[in-house]
Design a protein around this motif. Sequence first.
Motif, mmCIF file in Angstrom:
data_model
loop_
_atom_site.group_PDB
_atom_site.id
_atom_site.type_symbol
_atom_site.label_atom_id
_atom_site.label_comp_id
_atom_site.label_asym_id
_atom_site.label_seq_id
_atom_site.Cartn_x
_atom_site.Cartn_y
_atom_site.Cartn_z
ATOM 1 N N PHE A 116 -75.173 11.884 10.816
ATOM 2 C CA PHE A 116 -75.913 12.617 11.841
ATOM 3 C C PHE A 116 -77.414 12.439 11.676
ATOM 4 C CE2 PHE A 116 -71.829 14.587 11.911
ATOM 5 C CZ PHE A 116 -71.644 14.966 13.221
ATOM 6 N N VAL A 117 -78.131 12.572 12.772
ATOM 7 C CA VAL A 117 -79.588 12.580 12.788
ATOM 8 C C VAL A 117 -80.012 13.425 13.984
ATOM 9 C CG1 VAL A 117 -79.895 10.516 14.249
ATOM 10 C CG2 VAL A 117 -81.656 11.122 12.572
ATOM 11 N N THR A 118 -81.217 13.967 13.924
ATOM 12 C CA THR A 118 -81.776 14.636 15.097
ATOM 13 C C THR A 118 -83.120 13.997 15.396
ATOM 14 O OG1 THR A 118 -82.921 16.356 13.842
ATOM 15 C CG2 THR A 118 -80.647 16.823 14.510
ATOM 16 N N TRP A 119 -83.533 14.091 16.658
ATOM 17 C CA TRP A 119 -84.832 13.548 17.028
ATOM 18 C C TRP A 119 -85.442 14.334 18.175
ATOM 19 C CZ3 TRP A 119 -80.424 10.430 17.978
ATOM 20 C CH2 TRP A 119 -80.084 10.273 19.319
ATOM 21 N N HIS A 120 -86.758 14.316 18.173
ATOM 22 C CA HIS A 120 -87.509 14.897 19.281
ATOM 23 C C HIS A 120 -87.499 13.890 20.424
ATOM 24 C CE1 HIS A 120 -89.302 18.425 17.399
ATOM 25 N NE2 HIS A 120 -89.414 17.710 16.299
ATOM 26 N N PRO A 121 -87.113 14.315 21.629
ATOM 27 C CA PRO A 121 -87.166 13.402 22.767
ATOM 28 C C PRO A 121 -88.620 13.202 23.216
ATOM 29 C CG PRO A 121 -86.427 15.571 23.470
ATOM 30 C CD PRO A 121 -86.592 15.628 21.970
ATOM 31 N N GLY A 122 -88.833 12.170 23.982
ATOM 32 C CA GLY A 122 -90.145 11.975 24.586
ATOM 33 C C GLY A 122 -90.847 10.709 24.150
ATOM 34 N N GLU A 123 -91.961 10.474 24.817
ATOM 35 C CA GLU A 123 -92.795 9.314 24.529
ATOM 36 C C GLU A 123 -93.240 9.348 23.067
ATOM 37 O OE1 GLU A 123 -96.850 7.195 26.205
ATOM 38 O OE2 GLU A 123 -95.993 8.898 27.278
ATOM 39 N N ASN A 124 -93.264 8.208 22.442
ATOM 40 C CA ASN A 124 -93.619 8.041 21.026
ATOM 41 C C ASN A 124 -92.589 8.632 20.077
ATOM 42 O OD1 ASN A 124 -96.108 6.655 21.476
ATOM 43 N ND2 ASN A 124 -97.011 8.622 22.042
ATOM 44 N N GLY A 125 -91.450 9.052 20.610
ATOM 45 C CA GLY A 125 -90.383 9.580 19.762
ATOM 46 C C GLY A 125 -89.433 8.479 19.323
ATOM 47 N N PRO A 126 -88.517 8.799 18.431
ATOM 48 C CA PRO A 126 -87.641 7.800 17.825
ATOM 49 C C PRO A 126 -86.314 7.539 18.543
ATOM 50 C CG PRO A 126 -87.355 9.867 16.714
ATOM 51 C CD PRO A 126 -88.437 10.084 17.745
ATOM 52 N N GLU A 127 -86.111 8.092 19.725
ATOM 53 C CA GLU A 127 -84.804 7.987 20.375
ATOM 54 C C GLU A 127 -84.316 6.542 20.492
ATOM 55 O OE1 GLU A 127 -82.468 10.077 23.944
ATOM 56 O OE2 GLU A 127 -84.453 9.338 24.496
ATOM 57 N N ASN A 128 -85.128 5.640 21.008
ATOM 58 C CA ASN A 128 -84.677 4.258 21.190
ATOM 59 C C ASN A 128 -84.370 3.576 19.865
ATOM 60 O OD1 ASN A 128 -84.726 4.376 23.975
ATOM 61 N ND2 ASN A 128 -86.849 3.677 24.095
ATOM 62 N N PHE A 129 -85.123 3.931 18.837
ATOM 63 C CA PHE A 129 -84.853 3.401 17.498
ATOM 64 C C PHE A 129 -83.437 3.781 17.061
ATOM 65 C CE2 PHE A 129 -84.867 4.309 12.901
ATOM 66 C CZ PHE A 129 -85.082 3.023 12.410
ATOM 67 N N TYR A 130 -83.100 5.072 17.154
ATOM 68 C CA TYR A 130 -81.783 5.524 16.715
ATOM 69 C C TYR A 130 -80.663 5.008 17.617
ATOM 70 C CZ TYR A 130 -84.134 8.381 13.289
ATOM 71 O OH TYR A 130 -84.907 8.791 12.238
ATOM 72 N N LEU A 131 -80.879 4.989 18.916
ATOM 73 C CA LEU A 131 -79.873 4.442 19.820
ATOM 74 C C LEU A 131 -79.626 2.969 19.513
ATOM 75 C CD1 LEU A 131 -80.886 6.113 23.220
ATOM 76 C CD2 LEU A 131 -79.037 6.789 21.656
ATOM 77 N N GLY A 132 -80.682 2.232 19.197
ATOM 78 C CA GLY A 132 -80.558 0.819 18.860
ATOM 79 C C GLY A 132 -79.763 0.568 17.593
ATOM 80 N N LEU A 133 -79.691 1.577 16.732
ATOM 81 C CA LEU A 133 -78.907 1.460 15.511
ATOM 82 C C LEU A 133 -77.466 1.941 15.694
ATOM 83 C CD1 LEU A 133 -81.542 2.577 12.873
ATOM 84 C CD2 LEU A 133 -80.596 0.293 13.190
ATOM 85 N N GLY A 134 -77.135 2.411 16.877
ATOM 86 C CA GLY A 134 -75.760 2.817 17.162
ATOM 87 C C GLY A 134 -75.519 4.308 17.216
#
Length: 184
Positions: A119-137
């Motif tokens: 599991f991981v959590t992330w703050h949504p929004g610009e400059n956030g890590p969402e695409n990084f984590y989605l890219g890792l699966g």
Amino acid sequence: MTTSTTLRLEEITPANIEAALAVRVRPEQEFAVDPVVKSLAEAYVHGEKAWPRLILDGDRPVGFLMGFFGIDWYDDGSALRSGLWRLNIAAGEQGRGYGRFAVESVAAEVRRRGGQECFVTWHPGENGPENFYLGLGFRPNGEKAEEETVGVLELDRPGFSPSPSGTVPAWSGSAASSPAAAAR
């Protein structure tokens, strides 16, 4: 991306604590990830559930991560979860594969301890890590931890590979207050 074969994790000790404390993300990412000093304080109070590590390329500190293991997510015993609590890659070191290495290292430790989900959590929004984590699966599971998106990576899939395309956006940051708001 780095091609170094000398990437490793090191337990935080008196000999490397200053190097860990010196890790800083880019200023525009600070909203999304707490500083290492807070992580180390949380690791102290959460004991064996926290897994703080310095990320090194050879002898050069490039980041910090903190995994979590067996956190009572809802404070009622119904869901013990493990995963990535904090990820700080130094501002000048981002985009070289260190974030991927960190996530894969935590996922491997979760697996080693018998887990099937990371599991991981992330703050949504610009400059956030969402695409990084989605890219890792990682995939959002529909939950929120405070204002953060909860993502899960299924580790028990046959042939699991964190990123089938081999490309991951170069952002390295993580939840500011989770897991599950630091187990309240």
